[in-house]
Design a protein around this motif. Structure first.
Motif, PDB file in Angstrom:
ATOM      1  N   TRP A  90       0.804  -1.221   0.000  1.00 47.40           N
ATOM      2  CA  TRP A  90       0.000   0.000   0.000  1.00 47.40           C
ATOM      3  C   TRP A  90       0.836   1.270   0.000  1.00 47.40           C
ATOM      4  N   PRO A  91       0.392   2.286  -0.745  1.00 44.27           N
ATOM      5  CA  PRO A  91       1.103   3.580  -0.752  1.00 44.27           C
ATOM      6  C   PRO A  91       0.677   4.478   0.394  1.00 44.27           C
ATOM      7  N   PHE A  92      -0.059   3.922   1.358  1.00 48.53           N
ATOM      8  CA  PHE A  92      -0.512   4.675   2.531  1.00 48.53           C
ATOM      9  C   PHE A  92      -0.560   3.689   3.700  1.00 48.53           C
ATOM     10  N   THR A 101      -6.974  -1.903  -6.922  1.00 49.78           N
ATOM     11  CA  THR A 101      -7.589  -0.779  -7.640  1.00 49.78           C
ATOM     12  C   THR A 101      -8.788  -0.242  -6.865  1.00 49.78           C
ATOM     13  N   LEU A 102      -9.547  -1.135  -6.213  1.00 52.49           N
ATOM     14  CA  LEU A 102     -10.686  -0.672  -5.418  1.00 52.49           C
ATOM     15  C   LEU A 102     -10.232   0.163  -4.226  1.00 52.49           C
ATOM     16  N   VAL A 103      -9.261  -0.346  -3.470  1.00 54.75           N
ATOM     17  CA  VAL A 103      -8.870   0.307  -2.226  1.00 54.75           C
ATOM     18  C   VAL A 103      -8.156   1.630  -2.483  1.00 54.75           C
ATOM     19  N   THR A 104      -7.334   1.708  -3.519  1.00 56.62           N
ATOM     20  CA  THR A 104      -6.665   2.980  -3.803  1.00 56.62           C
ATOM     21  C   THR A 104      -7.687   4.040  -4.217  1.00 56.62           C
ATOM     22  N   GLY A 120      -8.603   7.217  -1.877  1.00 56.90           N
ATOM     23  CA  GLY A 120      -8.440   8.489  -2.574  1.00 56.90           C
ATOM     24  C   GLY A 120      -9.551   9.479  -2.262  1.00 56.90           C
ATOM     25  N   GLY A 121     -10.746   8.954  -1.998  1.00 54.19           N
ATOM     26  CA  GLY A 121     -11.843   9.835  -1.627  1.00 54.19           C
ATOM     27  C   GLY A 121     -11.842  10.202  -0.157  1.00 54.19           C
ATOM     28  N   ILE A 122     -11.341   9.290   0.666  1.00 54.93           N
ATOM     29  CA  ILE A 122     -11.289   9.545   2.104  1.00 54.93           C
ATOM     30  C   ILE A 122     -10.165  10.513   2.454  1.00 54.93           C
ATOM     31  N   ARG A 123      -9.065  10.394   1.725  1.00 55.34           N
ATOM     32  CA  ARG A 123      -7.925  11.273   1.959  1.00 55.34           C
ATOM     33  C   ARG A 123      -7.507  11.889   0.628  1.00 55.34           C
ATOM     34  N   PRO A 124      -8.251  12.886   0.131  1.00 50.37           N
ATOM     35  CA  PRO A 124      -7.929  13.474  -1.172  1.00 50.37           C
ATOM     36  C   PRO A 124      -6.507  14.021  -1.209  1.00 50.37           C
ATOM     37  N   ARG A 125      -5.901  13.895  -2.355  1.00 50.26           N
ATOM     38  CA  ARG A 125      -4.553  14.409  -2.521  1.00 50.26           C
ATOM     39  C   ARG A 125      -4.563  15.931  -2.460  1.00 50.26           C
ATOM     40  N   VAL A 126      -3.579  16.483  -1.789  1.00 57.73           N
ATOM     41  CA  VAL A 126      -3.413  17.936  -1.714  1.00 57.73           C
ATOM     42  C   VAL A 126      -2.430  18.341  -2.816  1.00 57.73           C
ATOM     43  N   PHE A 127      -2.827  19.273  -3.640  1.00 55.02           N
ATOM     44  CA  PHE A 127      -1.987  19.746  -4.735  1.00 55.02           C
ATOM     45  C   PHE A 127      -1.463  21.145  -4.404  1.00 55.02           C
TER      46      PHE A 127
END
Length: 255
Positions: free
Chosen positions: A45-47, A232-235, A239-246
């Motif tokens: 996992w990347p998190f 693919t499901l979990v990422t 992704g919605g629970i912890r949106p990426r900050v840009f």
């Protein structure tokens, strides 16, 4: 010049036992190797994730029996993780799709039990005349009820690894603790090929088993089709629970 410290300008708020872990994984009790790509390997996992083993709830009991028998322990295990600080729950067995409605109703956080939940959204990407097929660890026990619980068509074509040389007997029958990775990959690829041979209208594949992501690339190469799995499901889910900050680089801002 030293900046003055303003009391109360940086206050950390507590109340949880664990921080920075968004996802809790309900784990079956197993002893086979979990190689990178496997849901139970933290390096997949990347998190950060929290893995919570449900004692004595084995893959064989869930896959070959009735997953609903283990709903109480799943709810209690999930609540323990939520109390420690996780903000979403998933599981490490696609057959726990059968628990999706009950877990979602019982818990106060988002729940995504199974890779099978992707079937409706993957279907929407396909051209007319094509449909989603599933490669599963056990086609004989993956029932219309499993699909119905996650809003997928009950007649979704499936093919399993029961007749393979390695994957099923190690993961489900627990005949040994070691895993021949090449043989396991061959079993999953063979099931995918059989799936599309018997169902030429299959335009994309979902891998039911959470131990199959290490072989997803090989399945895609062998079939030429898009392949989706628990990774693919979990990422997507996280992704919605912890949106990426840009962050906006300075060069985009006016001087």
């Amino acid at each position: 010049m030293t900046r003055p410290v303003v009391s109360g300008s940086r206050v950390a708020h507590g109340g949880k036992a664990v921080y920075g872990v968004n996802l809790g994984v309900l784990m079956l009790d197993a002893r086979f190797p979990r190689i990178p790509g496997d849901m139970g390997n933290g390096e997949t996992w990347p998190f950060p994730v929290e893995l919570h083993i449900m004692p004595n709830v084995t893959p064989e009991l869930v896959v070959m029996g009735n997953p609903l028998d283990y709903l109480p322990v799943a709810i209690e295990s999930a609540r323990q993780m939520i109390a420690r600080g996780v903000s979403a729950i998933t599981t490490n067995c696609g057959f726990l799709a059968l628990l999706q409605p009950q877990l979602a109703a019982a818990l106060d956080v988002p729940v995504a039990t199974s890779s099978l939940m992707q079937i409706p959204s993957v279907q929407a990407t396909l051209p007319p005349g094509k449909r989603v097929g599933v490669v599963t660890v056990s086609a004989a026990t993956l029932t219309p009820a499993h699909f119905r619980a996650v809003g997928a068509p009950e007649d979704t074509p499936t093919c399993g690894t029961e007749n393979g040389r390695e994957f099923f007997r190690v993961l489900i029958r627990a005949e040994k603790d070691d895993l021949d990775i090449d043989l396991a990959e061959a079993d999953v690829v063979a099931a995918a090929r059989e799936l599309i041979e018997k169902n030429p209208d299959v335009g994309a594949i979902v891998l039911e088993c959470t131990n199959m992501p290490p072989y997803a690339a090989a399945v895609a190469a062998a079939t030429g089709l898009p392949v989706y799995d628990i990774y693919t499901l979990v990422t997507w889910f996280v992704g919605g629970i912890r949106p990426r900050v840009f962050p906006v680089p300075q060069r985009y801002l006016k001087a």
